[in-house]
Write a protein that holds these residues in place. Sequence first.
Motif, PDB file in Angstrom:
ATOM      1  N   ASN A  60       0.895  -1.164   0.000  1.00 37.64           N
ATOM      2  CA  ASN A  60       0.000   0.000   0.000  1.00 37.64           C
ATOM      3  C   ASN A  60       0.929   1.209   0.000  1.00 37.64           C
ATOM      4  OD1 ASN A  60      -1.499   2.227   1.005  1.00 37.64           O
ATOM      5  ND2 ASN A  60      -2.984   0.876   1.972  1.00 37.64           N
ATOM      6  N   SER A  63      -2.049   2.342  -4.824  1.00 37.87           N
ATOM      7  CA  SER A  63      -2.136   3.623  -4.126  1.00 37.87           C
ATOM      8  C   SER A  63      -3.557   4.134  -4.283  1.00 37.87           C
ATOM      9  CB  SER A  63      -1.157   4.641  -4.707  1.00 37.87           C
ATOM     10  OG  SER A  63      -1.469   5.955  -4.273  1.00 37.87           O
ATOM     11  N   GLU A  69      -4.682   5.804   4.344  1.00 37.73           N
ATOM     12  CA  GLU A  69      -4.276   4.632   3.569  1.00 37.73           C
ATOM     13  C   GLU A  69      -4.121   3.398   4.454  1.00 37.73           C
ATOM     14  OE1 GLU A  69      -0.993   6.615   1.688  1.00 37.73           O
ATOM     15  OE2 GLU A  69      -2.405   8.045   0.793  1.00 37.73           O
TER      16      GLU A  69
END
Length: 391
Positions: free
Chosen positions: A288, A317, A333
């Motif tokens: 990630n 992403s 994220e």
Amino acid sequence: MSSPGGIGICGIGAVTGYGWGREALWEGLRTTKPAAVLTRGFGGDVDGDVPDAGWVARVPDGGAEADGRGRFARAMRSAAREAIDDAHRRGWREGRRVGLLHAVVLGEVELWRDFYLAEHGDLRPRDYLALMPSTPMSTLMQEYGFHGPAMNVSAMCASGNAGLLTAKLWLEAGIVDDVVLVATDLSLTPENVRHFVRLGVTVVDTDPLDGCRPFQEGSRGFVMGEASVAFVLSGRAREPYSWLLGGAMSHDAFHATSIDPELHQVRRSFAEALSDADVPGTAVGYLNAHGPGTRQCDLAEATIADELFADDAGLYSVKPLVGHCQGAAAAVEVAVAALGYDRGHVPAPPRVAPAHPRLLHGTVPVNDRLTVKSSLGMGGHNSVIVLAPPA
């Protein structure tokens, strides 16, 4: 549930460009429609003119008026409250010492702007105190009667990862029993966005999926976003979304905006994060990435992924969808990765151009392999954490 030796992410709260609440974030990601919309006044001024509108992912008005005068304090307390309620529903019971960490780079930007330009420095003492970064933290601690340490963490775009690693240190040192971590950045004023456009890294003049293409040909940079994201962290998690196994940070000491092209410190952060988590690179299924869509950042992370991870490890992403949320970017994220384990899939953006062979495309079923979350903050901050699924 037994811990694999890490810190459990017990609860999640979120306020993003998609709206107020964790489910608004997840639903927005699921649809793969960017949170950014054309917004008046955000067109940039590269040639001296200010076009009427530009693409930004601002947090919409909302929240409780009692939580503060500005969107910043309201979003911070809303996200924290949602995470704490969520953790309680999942079986978390707070210990005697609950600490608070607030990952923040720029605080009440809109209120400070009004303080100087509209209110001419004349406020009631109570309203002036609302500008202080300590105030939303104090009111949150009062609301819940928490008495552990409370402080801010700041490492530019890596602030969320830095907060998670600080929480891990607190917990492992026995300073606290649990930690509430909030990362907040609601700093999108026309002036701030305009200067990022001038730096050549921000795209405001086209659809996010067209302008921001991490690890794909033709990417021009990132679309700016806002968010406040909160986690409840504990070593006594009963039903966590994910486990934080380890991580590392370093600093390039190279340039105010650029990454050292030799990648020595970026590479060290990845290697030491894996070592701290006591896992090999071959156990990683997903990177990630920071992935802002800028050439140097994307190249750095893709290079390290090819060096350290197995050929079938995926790369993604979410910045084309949520925007680059600056000081809250890493936290947003991490929330996506943790929710992905819970919901059974990774909500990667669609590919729109020739791409790195690792790049995931759209909704991808998630397995039980590890996720590495990297975040490369402006000014040389490198951070990497390792997440494991709950079971």
